[in-house]
Every structure is written in C-alpha cells, then in structure tokens.
Design a protein around this motif. Structure first.
Motif, PDB file in Angstrom:
ATOM      1  N   GLY A   1      -3.891  10.697   9.346  1.00 14.42           N
ATOM      2  CA  GLY A   1      -3.124  10.840   8.119  1.00 14.42           C
ATOM      3  C   GLY A   1      -2.400  12.168   8.053  1.00 14.42           C
ATOM      4  O   GLY A   1      -1.247  12.247   7.596  1.00 14.42           O
TER       5      GLY A   1
ATOM      6  N   ALA B   1       2.481  -1.300   4.462  1.00 15.62           N
ATOM      7  CA  ALA B   1       2.375   0.134   4.195  1.00 15.62           C
ATOM      8  C   ALA B   1       3.598   0.878   4.717  1.00 15.62           C
ATOM      9  O   ALA B   1       3.644   1.274   5.889  1.00 15.62           O
ATOM     10  CB  ALA B   1       1.102   0.680   4.850  1.00 15.62           C
TER      11      ALA B   1
ATOM     12  N   HIS C   1       0.693   5.034   0.343  1.00 17.20           N
ATOM     13  CA  HIS C   1      -0.300   5.973   0.872  1.00 17.20           C
ATOM     14  C   HIS C   1      -0.271   7.320   0.155  1.00 17.20           C
ATOM     15  O   HIS C   1       0.693   7.694  -0.508  1.00 17.20           O
ATOM     16  CB  HIS C   1      -0.073   6.176   2.373  1.00 17.20           C
ATOM     17  CG  HIS C   1       1.219   6.877   2.703  1.00 17.20           C
ATOM     18  ND1 HIS C   1       1.378   8.235   2.573  1.00 17.20           N
ATOM     19  CD2 HIS C   1       2.397   6.406   3.176  1.00 17.20           C
ATOM     20  CE1 HIS C   1       2.598   8.571   2.949  1.00 17.20           C
ATOM     21  NE2 HIS C   1       3.245   7.479   3.313  1.00 17.20           N
TER      22      HIS C   1
ATOM     23  N   HIS D   1       0.589  12.074  10.370  1.00 16.40           N
ATOM     24  CA  HIS D   1       1.633  11.274   9.738  1.00 16.40           C
ATOM     25  C   HIS D   1       2.410  12.100   8.720  1.00 16.40           C
ATOM     26  O   HIS D   1       3.634  12.000   8.618  1.00 16.40           O
ATOM     27  CB  HIS D   1       0.973  10.062   9.071  1.00 16.40           C
ATOM     28  CG  HIS D   1       1.898   9.158   8.342  1.00 16.40           C
ATOM     29  ND1 HIS D   1       2.025   9.201   6.962  1.00 16.40           N
ATOM     30  CD2 HIS D   1       2.733   8.178   8.764  1.00 16.40           C
ATOM     31  CE1 HIS D   1       2.890   8.278   6.587  1.00 16.40           C
ATOM     32  NE2 HIS D   1       3.342   7.643   7.656  1.00 16.40           N
TER      33      HIS D   1
ATOM     34  N   LEU E   1     -11.025   6.585  -0.280  1.00 18.10           N
ATOM     35  CA  LEU E   1     -10.416   5.453   0.419  1.00 18.10           C
ATOM     36  C   LEU E   1     -11.253   5.028   1.615  1.00 18.10           C
ATOM     37  O   LEU E   1     -11.337   3.839   1.941  1.00 18.10           O
ATOM     38  CB  LEU E   1      -9.003   5.822   0.881  1.00 18.10           C
ATOM     39  CG  LEU E   1      -8.260   4.781   1.728  1.00 18.10           C
ATOM     40  CD1 LEU E   1      -7.924   3.549   0.889  1.00 18.10           C
ATOM     41  CD2 LEU E   1      -6.993   5.368   2.334  1.00 18.10           C
TER      42      LEU E   1
ATOM     43  N   LEU F   1      -6.616   3.255   8.499  1.00 14.19           N
ATOM     44  CA  LEU F   1      -7.826   2.742   7.876  1.00 14.19           C
ATOM     45  C   LEU F   1      -8.974   2.680   8.873  1.00 14.19           C
ATOM     46  O   LEU F   1      -8.769   2.573  10.085  1.00 14.19           O
ATOM     47  CB  LEU F   1      -7.573   1.340   7.316  1.00 14.19           C
ATOM     48  CG  LEU F   1      -6.359   1.195   6.375  1.00 14.19           C
ATOM     49  CD1 LEU F   1      -6.147  -0.270   6.024  1.00 14.19           C
ATOM     50  CD2 LEU F   1      -6.547   2.034   5.120  1.00 14.19           C
TER      51      LEU F   1
ATOM     52  N   GLN G   1      -4.531  10.831   3.803  1.00 16.14           N
ATOM     53  CA  GLN G   1      -5.493   9.801   4.161  1.00 16.14           C
ATOM     54  C   GLN G   1      -4.871   8.415   4.185  1.00 16.14           C
ATOM     55  O   GLN G   1      -5.474   7.432   3.799  1.00 16.14           O
ATOM     56  CB  GLN G   1      -6.680   9.845   3.187  1.00 16.14           C
ATOM     57  CG  GLN G   1      -7.428  11.154   3.261  1.00 16.14           C
ATOM     58  CD  GLN G   1      -8.547  11.225   2.257  1.00 16.14           C
ATOM     59  OE1 GLN G   1      -8.806  10.290   1.521  1.00 16.14           O
ATOM     60  NE2 GLN G   1      -9.232  12.346   2.225  1.00 16.14           N
ATOM     61  N   GLY G   2      -3.695   8.327   4.627  1.00 12.60           N
ATOM     62  CA  GLY G   2      -3.057   7.030   4.756  1.00 12.60           C
ATOM     63  C   GLY G   2      -1.868   7.179   5.649  1.00 12.60           C
ATOM     64  O   GLY G   2      -1.401   8.297   5.842  1.00 12.60           O
ATOM     65  N   PRO G   3      -1.384   6.085   6.189  1.00  9.40           N
ATOM     66  CA  PRO G   3      -1.789   4.696   5.927  1.00  9.40           C
ATOM     67  C   PRO G   3      -2.780   4.139   6.947  1.00  9.40           C
ATOM     68  O   PRO G   3      -2.774   2.945   7.246  1.00  9.40           O
ATOM     69  CB  PRO G   3      -0.443   3.961   6.042  1.00  9.40           C
ATOM     70  CG  PRO G   3       0.287   4.732   7.118  1.00  9.40           C
ATOM     71  CD  PRO G   3      -0.147   6.169   6.963  1.00  9.40           C
TER      72      PRO G   3
ATOM     73  N   SER H   1       6.101   4.018   5.330  1.00 12.31           N
ATOM     74  CA  SER H   1       6.045   5.480   5.381  1.00 12.31           C
ATOM     75  C   SER H   1       7.201   6.036   4.563  1.00 12.31           C
ATOM     76  O   SER H   1       8.338   5.578   4.702  1.00 12.31           O
ATOM     77  CB  SER H   1       6.147   5.979   6.823  1.00 12.31           C
ATOM     78  OG  SER H   1       5.060   5.529   7.605  1.00 12.31           O
TER      79      SER H   1
ATOM     80  N   PHE I   1       0.850  -1.192   0.000  1.00 12.20           N
ATOM     81  CA  PHE I   1       0.000   0.000   0.000  1.00 12.20           C
ATOM     82  C   PHE I   1       0.885   1.241   0.000  1.00 12.20           C
ATOM     83  O   PHE I   1       1.693   1.451   0.902  1.00 12.20           O
ATOM     84  CB  PHE I   1      -0.909   0.001   1.230  1.00 12.20           C
ATOM     85  CG  PHE I   1      -1.807   1.215   1.320  1.00 12.20           C
ATOM     86  CD1 PHE I   1      -2.770   1.439   0.356  1.00 12.20           C
ATOM     87  CD2 PHE I   1      -1.694   2.112   2.364  1.00 12.20           C
ATOM     88  CE1 PHE I   1      -3.612   2.547   0.431  1.00 12.20           C
ATOM     89  CE2 PHE I   1      -2.516   3.223   2.454  1.00 12.20           C
ATOM     90  CZ  PHE I   1      -3.484   3.437   1.482  1.00 12.20           C
TER      91      PHE I   1
ATOM     92  N   HIS J   1      -2.467   5.058  -3.657  1.00  9.57           N
ATOM     93  CA  HIS J   1      -3.485   6.012  -3.222  1.00  9.57           C
ATOM     94  C   HIS J   1      -3.047   7.448  -3.487  1.00  9.57           C
ATOM     95  O   HIS J   1      -1.973   7.873  -3.078  1.00  9.57           O
ATOM     96  CB  HIS J   1      -3.744   5.805  -1.725  1.00  9.57           C
ATOM     97  CG  HIS J   1      -4.737   6.752  -1.135  1.00  9.57           C
ATOM     98  ND1 HIS J   1      -4.489   7.460   0.023  1.00  9.57           N
ATOM     99  CD2 HIS J   1      -5.967   7.116  -1.547  1.00  9.57           C
ATOM    100  CE1 HIS J   1      -5.534   8.206   0.302  1.00  9.57           C
ATOM    101  NE2 HIS J   1      -6.449   8.025  -0.631  1.00  9.57           N
TER     102      HIS J   1
END
Length: 561
Positions: A473, A327, A302, A476, A546, A310, A306-308, A329, A300, A370
C-alpha cells in the motif's frame, strides 16, 4: 520562539538531510515546532502564515534540497557499485569478463586473461586451484585478496563454482574500508589491546608477519607473540580465520566504504497482479484492480497506505461471499496518470470512477470506502446518485475540524494534516526529503513511525503477510513520487461536508478504537443521529482494521453486495 527563528531552524535542518540521512528526524521535529511552537496540544501556533497555494520561497529551497538529496543518492549508489566487482572466468580458456565495478577496481578493460588481473599471487593460485577441480565446488571459498594497482587494496574474494555451469567460475570482490572507527569496534569486540588491534589491521591489509614487523619497527618474534594473543582472544586457529571473522562482523555492522547503513533491499514497486487499465481523455491511463473472484461487484475506494491490496483471508472472505472489488487507483497513485493540476484532482477522481463503472457496464453498485479515501468515496457516491446501493466505511474519516480532531492525532498525522492544509510547500518538502530516507530505512521503519502510539498496529508489523500488504500500500501511494500524496491529502483536509451530507443511502461505519489517525469516538459523535447510519467502534483494533478484522468486514460486505 519567534516565527522567523522556527522557520530558519526548519530550513537549516532540511539542508542537513542531503549530507546525513539521519538528520531527517531532526528536520521533522523542527517542522513540527514551526507549526505548533512546541505545544503538544495540537493547537496551531497563532503566528503561522496560512498559504492557499505554494510558498514560492520555500518551493525554491525545496527544489534545491531535493536536487541535493538526489545527487547524494546517485553518489552513494555509484560508490557502492564501485566496490562490488564481479569477475566471470572461463575455466576452459582462462578469459575473464567483469562488470563496470570490476573495471574501476582493477583498472582493467574486459575481457582479458586471468594473468592480467592485478590480484596477488596467492589469490590467483587459489582461483586456479578451484578452476582445476573436476566437479563443482559445493563449499564457497572466501579469501582475502589484494588488488595490486597503484593504490593497493585488500578485498574479500568470494569464489564460487556454480553447479549448473561446467565452464564458469564466479569471483566477487568487495572492498572493506577498515576505518579507525571500525577497527576500534573490532578490537573492543575481541578484547584486543591497542597494539594487537593495529596488528590485526595490518593482517586485514593482507600484510605478512615479516612485513608487519618491518612496518612497525618490531622484531618478528614480537609480532608472532601478539598474533598468538589475537588467535587466543578470538578463538580462531589460524589468522585467515580471524580475517574471515572480522570481515563477517564488518558486514554485520554494515561498514562498507563510507556507508553506515546500506539501503534496504526492498524494490518499492507497486504490484501489478490483478491490474487492468482504462484509457482516459488527454492521454491519461486509469489503473484499476479486480480483487476477488465473486460475481457481485463492490467499488472499493482505498486509503493512503493500506489499499488496494488485501490479505489472503480477505480474498477468501470475498470469494465465500461471491464478491469482487473494483478498485481504481487515484490520479498519481500506482500506475494511474496524474491529474492535470492540483485544482482538478478531486473532479478527476470522480470522473475516473464513473467512467470505469460505465466501461464495465455496472449500473448500480455499493461502495466500500477506506480511511483516507473517505472524502473521495462520498464525492463519488454523491455523483452516482440513485445508482448507489449502500456504503461500508472502514476506518473512515470525517471533515476535519481543527479545534476538535487535531489534538487526538499522532504527531506525524497532525503534522501532515496541518502542513497540507496551511503550508503545502512544507508538506512537499517533508515528502521529498522523507521518501529517500525511508527507502533506505525500509517500509517497516516507516510504518513503525506511523504506528508509534498504537500497540495493536505495531503488532501487525510482526506478521509477515500484514507487513507485506501494508508495504505494498505504501509503494502504491508513492509510486510516482510525493505530489500525489500531497494532492490526496489536500482533498482529505478540505471541507467536504456537503458531499457527506448529500449521501443519504444506508451506511455502516467500522472504526478501530485504537486508531491514531482520527478518534473513532469523535467519528461516531459526528455521524450520530443521521438516518440510516450505523457506527460500530471495534475495541482492540487500530488503523490496520482493514487487514485485522477481515471476518467482520466480509460479513458486512456479503449483506451490502
């Protein structure tokens, strides 16, 4: 308006932000005018200089302004702490300990005896009454107290007798600045005359009726009559109730000393749940998340905000499909070490991803890409070569053509795109000024500004779980400051057409029709007629696809994996 005028307007607005955080919006408006000269078409002004690297003069100003912002934040934090004093009193011995704010407010060194704390006699008497109580105090007491030092101050005192401690009494002291502006608003709220407002202010200063009469040169009977009028208009039985009501309104107005709006209570801290790390050359650490409990891995990549992280619905969908996300970073995001420089950012992203898959013993894998991770996802897929299965691209981007794509973007995205591509120093300044402002305003305010043109995305902020994962997100993305966002934005704005064209494995693209980052239909047009590429434009769906289309996404993931 000339380029010089627009430039100095932007710079002047930037210098206003450290003294008043609310001026950030004016700076952003001035920065947009600098790039677009007031045009709403999305066309970059012809006279804007284009820098491949930093603008040294603007960098100097940005560093100076950032230092001013940080100094203002430190002063604000210190000032706020000064007026939130906490006293812990031993019920058995009467000894008092206090925090640094208590020392500063009372002028005392702790520990000391209760009698040495310069509170007025009535406040000390009330504290002793609570200390003598045989059992814990179920109802907290709030009283008005005076700190009787050289500079007398009226404080609100919250007295608490904790249930789980037989020998401890907590007293929290908060100094409220009953400014002229606040008193005017209180008087207006209660319907008081100017004279009654002044009487109320005196009560809030902990003066007696006799003291008020003497101070105002009025008879005691006049003050009593005005006091009765205040009680009638506020609906209170006692003046102590009026004091508590006024204090409550003051806190609701957030009128603590010299602070119009208190900082958000959010910690802005990237979650560590499901986090692992991998050591990389040069002392770097790659942070990555395993999301989901299934045995089949999907890499995944990101997006920006809006990630990573969920939703529970997405995690349940992954579990039902027997899938888990790997996922990583990107450098400078979350807890992954930054790349050595801006120039090797893209290469480091790819090397980190390949090293992680090798570490996990994954030979062949499909990718879920994404939004802002699109350029990186295709670079990684190209590097994997025959090891790639299929791609699922969610809200994906394509290489930006300024003549086609910019006009569709919302103003914030348009500004970020042009600043990142043509004047990274302006983007860096905007980020360094904007992050402290939005840490104060809160992530909801940040996301609301991003989603201003999309009703369906704005609606996600009313769902606590959707607000939470989107906020995580954001944390992050900015955990290590603005530089990572700048580097990542430059990667997205670069021409990565060769990477896109080189990846020929089967691809499914899911685009939200209401996305204001990039037009779903422009993406569909760009990807049309490519073999093995299937693009779906999802109506009534925006940038938050997502999190809002989990069932559809999980169906595609199950087939993909």
């Amino acid at each position: 308006m000339s380029l010089n005028k627009r430039y100095f307007d932007m710079l002047g607005a930037a210098y206003d932000v450290p003294s008043e955080a609310g001026q950030f919006d004016a700076f952003l408006e001035a920065a947009m005018t600098y790039f677009f000269a007031g045009s709403d078409s999305g066309d970059l002004a012809e006279d804007v200089p284009r820098h491949d690297g930093d603008d040294d003069m603007l960098e100097t100003h940005a560093e100076r302004i950032s230092a001013l912002v940080e100094a203002a934040s430190r002063r604000e934090a210190a000032f706020a702490e000064r007026f939130h004093a906490v006293l812990d009193i031993s019920v058995r011995t009467g000894q008092v300990s206090g925090n640094a704010a208590a020392s500063q407010l009372t002028g005392r060194h702790f520990p000391c005896a209760l009698d040495d704390v310069p509170l007025d006699p009535a406040a000390l008497s009330e504290i002793r009454r609570v200390m003598r109580a045989a059992t814990f105090q179920a109802q907290d007491r709030i009283i008005l107290a005076s700190i009787e030092t050289a500079q007398a101050r009226a404080c609100l005192a919250l007295i608490q007798r904790p249930k789980d401690s037989e020998d401890l009494l907590h007293v929290s002291l908060s100094y409220v600045d009953w400014s002229a502006g606040l008193m005017a608003r209180l008087g207006e709220a209660f319907g008081l005359t100017a004279s009654e407002t002044e009487i109320l202010e005196a009560y809030l200063g902990n003066l007696s009726q006799k003291d008020i009469a003497s101070q105002r040169g009025r008879s005691l009977e006049t003050v009593k009559g005005q006091s009765k009028s205040i009680l009638r208009k506020t609906g209170c039985a006692r003046m102590s109730d009026v004091v508590q009501l006024s204090a409550s309104i003051a806190y609701l107005m957030r009128q603590l000393p010299e602070r119009e709006t208190p900082p958000s209570a959010e910690l802005w801290q990237t979650p560590r749940r499901s986090l692992s790390t991998l050591s990389r050359p040069g002392g770097r650490e790659l942070a990555w998340y395993r999301m989901g409990t299934g045995s089949r891995p999907v890499l995944f990549i990101h997006g920006y905000l809006q990630g990573p992280f969920l939703t529970q619905a997405m995690l349940a969908g992954l579990a039902a499909g027997g899938i888990h996300f790997i996922a990583p970073s990107r450098p400078g995001f979350g807890y992954t070490s930054p790349s050595k420089s801006r120039t090797d950012f893209d290469r480091t992203v790819v090397e980190d991803a390949l090293a992680l898959l090798d570490h996990l013993g994954v030979e062949r894998i499909s990718l879920c890409i994404h939004q802002g991770g699109s350029s990186h996802g295709f670079r990684i897929a190209r590097a994997l070569g025959d090891r790639v299965g299929e791609l699922l691209v969610i809200g994906g981007g394509v290489p930006i053509d300024e003549s086609i794509h910019i006009a569709h973007m919302d103003r914030q995205t348009r500004f970020a795109a042009m600043a990142t591509r043509h004047a990274p120093s302006v983007m860096k300044m905007a980020m360094s000024l904007g992050l402290p402002v939005y840490r104060r305003r809160g992530t909801r305010a940040f996301l609301a500004a991003q989603y201003a043109r999309s009703k369906v995305d704005l609606a996600t902020l009313d769902d606590p779980e959707l607000l939470r994962v989107q906020s995580e997100g954001l944390y992050h993305a900015v955990e290590q400051g603005a530089e990572a966002w700048l580097r990542d934005g430059a990667a997205a704005m670069a021409d990565w057409s060769e990477d896109l064209d080189a990846v020929t494995c089967p691809q499914t693209w899911l685009q939200g029709a209401d996305c204001t980052i990039i037009s779903a239909h422009q993406v569909a047009d760009h990807m049309a007629h490519r073999p093995g590429v299937d693009v779906h434009v999802i109506e009534t769906c925006g940038s938050a696809i997502l999190h809002t289309q989990t069932a559809l996404i999980c169906r595609h993931l199950a087939r993909l994996a």
